[in-house]
Motif scaffolding. Structure first.
Motif, PDB file in Angstrom:
ATOM      1  N   SER A  60       0.831  -1.209   0.000  1.00 51.97           N
ATOM      2  CA  SER A  60       0.000   0.000   0.000  1.00 51.97           C
ATOM      3  C   SER A  60       0.863   1.256   0.000  1.00 51.97           C
ATOM      4  N   VAL A  61       1.942   1.242   0.757  1.00 52.51           N
ATOM      5  CA  VAL A  61       2.853   2.391   0.772  1.00 52.51           C
ATOM      6  C   VAL A  61       3.450   2.624  -0.605  1.00 52.51           C
ATOM      7  N   ALA A  62       3.823   1.534  -1.293  1.00 53.03           N
ATOM      8  CA  ALA A  62       4.396   1.678  -2.634  1.00 53.03           C
ATOM      9  C   ALA A  62       3.386   2.274  -3.609  1.00 53.03           C
ATOM     10  N   HIS A  63       2.117   1.878  -3.483  1.00 53.58           N
ATOM     11  CA  HIS A  63       1.094   2.388  -4.395  1.00 53.58           C
ATOM     12  C   HIS A  63       0.666   3.813  -4.051  1.00 53.58           C
ATOM     13  N   ARG A  64       0.858   4.197  -2.788  1.00 54.21           N
ATOM     14  CA  ARG A  64       0.399   5.526  -2.362  1.00 54.21           C
ATOM     15  C   ARG A  64       1.560   6.503  -2.201  1.00 54.21           C
ATOM     16  N   THR A  65       2.670   6.219  -2.860  1.00 52.19           N
ATOM     17  CA  THR A  65       3.844   7.094  -2.743  1.00 52.19           C
ATOM     18  C   THR A  65       3.518   8.509  -3.197  1.00 52.19           C
ATOM     19  N   GLN A  66       2.818   8.610  -4.353  1.00 52.78           N
ATOM     20  CA  GLN A  66       2.486   9.944  -4.855  1.00 52.78           C
ATOM     21  C   GLN A  66       1.548  10.672  -3.898  1.00 52.78           C
ATOM     22  N   GLU A  67       0.553   9.967  -3.357  1.00 47.83           N
ATOM     23  CA  GLU A  67      -0.388  10.608  -2.436  1.00 47.83           C
ATOM     24  C   GLU A  67       0.322  11.106  -1.180  1.00 47.83           C
ATOM     25  N   ILE A  68       1.206  10.255  -0.623  1.00 46.07           N
ATOM     26  CA  ILE A  68       1.922  10.648   0.590  1.00 46.07           C
ATOM     27  C   ILE A  68       2.850  11.825   0.302  1.00 46.07           C
ATOM     28  N   GLY A  69       3.533  11.776  -0.870  1.00 44.83           N
ATOM     29  CA  GLY A  69       4.417  12.873  -1.231  1.00 44.83           C
ATOM     30  C   GLY A  69       3.671  14.173  -1.420  1.00 44.83           C
ATOM     31  N   LEU A  70       2.476  14.099  -2.044  1.00 40.74           N
ATOM     32  CA  LEU A  70       1.684  15.305  -2.249  1.00 40.74           C
ATOM     33  C   LEU A  70       1.218  15.886  -0.915  1.00 40.74           C
ATOM     34  N   ARG A  71       0.798  15.016   0.003  1.00 40.10           N
ATOM     35  CA  ARG A  71       0.364  15.505   1.314  1.00 40.10           C
ATOM     36  C   ARG A  71       1.517  16.195   2.054  1.00 40.10           C
ATOM     37  N   MET A  72       2.691  15.600   1.977  1.00 34.36           N
ATOM     38  CA  MET A  72       3.829  16.195   2.653  1.00 34.36           C
ATOM     39  C   MET A  72       4.251  17.491   1.974  1.00 34.36           C
ATOM     40  N   ALA A  73       4.102  17.571   0.622  1.00 35.44           N
ATOM     41  CA  ALA A  73       4.429  18.802  -0.086  1.00 35.44           C
ATOM     42  C   ALA A  73       3.474  19.927   0.292  1.00 35.44           C
ATOM     43  N   LEU A  74       2.232  19.570   0.651  1.00 32.59           N
ATOM     44  CA  LEU A  74       1.243  20.569   1.055  1.00 32.59           C
ATOM     45  C   LEU A  74       1.328  20.897   2.544  1.00 32.59           C
ATOM     46  N   GLY A  75       2.313  20.325   3.220  1.00 31.99           N
ATOM     47  CA  GLY A  75       2.540  20.701   4.612  1.00 31.99           C
ATOM     48  C   GLY A  75       2.225  19.638   5.641  1.00 31.99           C
ATOM     49  N   ALA A  76       1.874  18.435   5.212  1.00 31.92           N
ATOM     50  CA  ALA A  76       1.584  17.369   6.186  1.00 31.92           C
ATOM     51  C   ALA A  76       2.876  16.952   6.888  1.00 31.92           C
ATOM     52  N   SER A  77       2.786  16.710   8.168  1.00 35.00           N
ATOM     53  CA  SER A  77       3.958  16.318   8.953  1.00 35.00           C
ATOM     54  C   SER A  77       4.247  14.834   8.772  1.00 35.00           C
ATOM     55  N   PRO A  78       5.468  14.386   9.103  1.00 38.64           N
ATOM     56  CA  PRO A  78       5.762  12.945   9.030  1.00 38.64           C
ATOM     57  C   PRO A  78       4.840  12.107   9.898  1.00 38.64           C
ATOM     58  N   GLY A  79       4.380  12.689  11.022  1.00 40.85           N
ATOM     59  CA  GLY A  79       3.449  11.949  11.877  1.00 40.85           C
ATOM     60  C   GLY A  79       2.148  11.640  11.175  1.00 40.85           C
ATOM     61  N   VAL A  80       1.675  12.597  10.344  1.00 36.97           N
ATOM     62  CA  VAL A  80       0.442  12.366   9.588  1.00 36.97           C
ATOM     63  C   VAL A  80       0.646  11.256   8.564  1.00 36.97           C
ATOM     64  N   ALA A  81       1.787  11.275   7.894  1.00 37.57           N
ATOM     65  CA  ALA A  81       2.080  10.223   6.920  1.00 37.57           C
ATOM     66  C   ALA A  81       2.164   8.862   7.602  1.00 37.57           C
ATOM     67  N   MET A  82       2.761   8.830   8.760  1.00 44.60           N
ATOM     68  CA  MET A  82       2.849   7.564   9.474  1.00 44.60           C
ATOM     69  C   MET A  82       1.464   7.071   9.888  1.00 44.60           C
ATOM     70  N   TRP A  83       0.603   7.990  10.325  1.00 46.17           N
ATOM     71  CA  TRP A  83      -0.735   7.571  10.743  1.00 46.17           C
ATOM     72  C   TRP A  83      -1.549   7.040   9.560  1.00 46.17           C
ATOM     73  N   LEU A  84      -1.339   7.613   8.354  1.00 50.23           N
ATOM     74  CA  LEU A  84      -2.039   7.111   7.171  1.00 50.23           C
ATOM     75  C   LEU A  84      -1.720   5.637   6.944  1.00 50.23           C
ATOM     76  N   VAL A  85      -0.477   5.277   7.163  1.00 48.31           N
ATOM     77  CA  VAL A  85      -0.073   3.885   6.964  1.00 48.31           C
ATOM     78  C   VAL A  85      -0.591   3.012   8.103  1.00 48.31           C
ATOM     79  N   PHE A  86      -0.468   3.527   9.303  1.00 49.65           N
ATOM     80  CA  PHE A  86      -0.914   2.758  10.461  1.00 49.65           C
ATOM     81  C   PHE A  86      -2.421   2.515  10.437  1.00 49.65           C
ATOM     82  N   ALA A  87      -3.177   3.470   9.902  1.00 52.56           N
ATOM     83  CA  ALA A  87      -4.634   3.332   9.897  1.00 52.56           C
ATOM     84  C   ALA A  87      -5.060   2.099   9.118  1.00 52.56           C
ATOM     85  N   GLN A  88      -4.398   1.843   7.997  1.00 46.35           N
ATOM     86  CA  GLN A  88      -4.750   0.660   7.220  1.00 46.35           C
ATOM     87  C   GLN A  88      -4.412  -0.616   7.990  1.00 46.35           C
ATOM     88  N   GLY A  89      -3.254  -0.624   8.641  1.00 46.00           N
ATOM     89  CA  GLY A  89      -2.894  -1.787   9.444  1.00 46.00           C
ATOM     90  C   GLY A  89      -3.849  -1.999  10.609  1.00 46.00           C
TER      91      GLY A  89
END
Length: 243
Positions: free
Chosen positions: A142-171
């Motif tokens: 899922s992380v490999a498929h959502r690389t662009q989405e995660i990168g876009l969120r971080m480019a718009l100001g999302a913190s690393p914690g938010v990116a980590m929670w996106l991955v953890f939520a699926q798990g």
């Protein structure tokens, strides 16, 4: 008599002083008075329910092969020869055989059950490992498929914690679904498991809660590596891959 007999014949009452007849005819089996109530003894195995029993003096009802139980504070193994010698000193014609420590008798009675539980434990550990590998593989993909989405969120100001929670939520969703399904299956197997347990309730809340916490902890560990990788996604690299 034992506690089971007292509860069966005089429920809610004291059995001491009561009279009981153990058979017929009266000349051979007269009425006897209960002088005390003792604890139950499981003669066959720990999983066998105690039966109603009445104890009578040995002189009144001698057994062909009496059983002698000795309590000792020391190691009972070296005392086996000494006990046999003491029996022979009283009557040389009486053999002493099948001398075992109580721990050995208990282990013999539960050997088959412990073997089955050991196999089940091995299968449970294997299932836990497979669940961890499966969650790790699913989240990593899922992380490999959502690389662009995660990168876009971080480019718009999302913190690393938010990116980590996106991955953890699926798990977390996968783990919750697995725990719910596993709990229902375990609940359905309680009747079969009841025969493998001794003085343990199949629907023990602590056991179910402990299993759920263990699986959740293992799943969190399996999600950590992909989640950590998601926080290191370079937004520029991710956006270039989109193009």
């Amino acid at each position: 008599m034992n506690e089971t007999a007292a509860r069966k014949f005089w429920p809610g009452e004291s059995a001491v002083g009561k009279r009981v007849k153990l058979g017929a005819p009266p000349e051979r089996f007269p009425w006897v008075t209960v002088v005390g109530v003792v604890g139950d003894v499981r003669h066959v195995g720990l999983d066998t329910e105690p039966r109603p029993e009445v104890y009578r003096p040995y002189a009144y009802n001698p057994l062909g092969a009496p059983i002698l139980v000795v309590r000792t504070a020391a190691d009972p193994a070296p005392l086996a020869g000494l006990l046999s010698a003491k029996v022979r000193s009283v009557n040389a014609g009486v053999p002493a055989y099948n001398v075992y420590p109580m721990e050995a008798l208990v282990e013999r009675s539960t050997a088959e059950r412990r073997f089955v539980m050991l196999l089940l434990t091995g299968f449970a550990i294997a299932a836990l490992l497979l669940a961890g590998v499966g969650i790790y593989g699913t989240v990593a993909q899922s992380v490999a498929h959502r690389t662009q989405e995660i990168g876009l969120r971080m480019a718009l100001g999302a913190s690393p914690g938010v990116a980590m929670w996106l991955v953890f939520a699926q798990g977390v969703r996968l783990t919750a679904a697995g725990i719910a399904a596993g709990s229902m299956v375990a609940w359905g197997l309680t009747r079969w498991m009841r025969g493998l347990l001794f003085e343990v309730r199949p629907l023990d809340p602590a056991a179910f809660l402990g299993a759920a916490i263990t699986l959740a902890g293992f799943a969190a560990l399996a999600c950590y590596v992909p989640a950590r990788r998601a926080t290191r996604v370079d937004p520029l690299v991710a956006l270039r891959q989109d193009g």
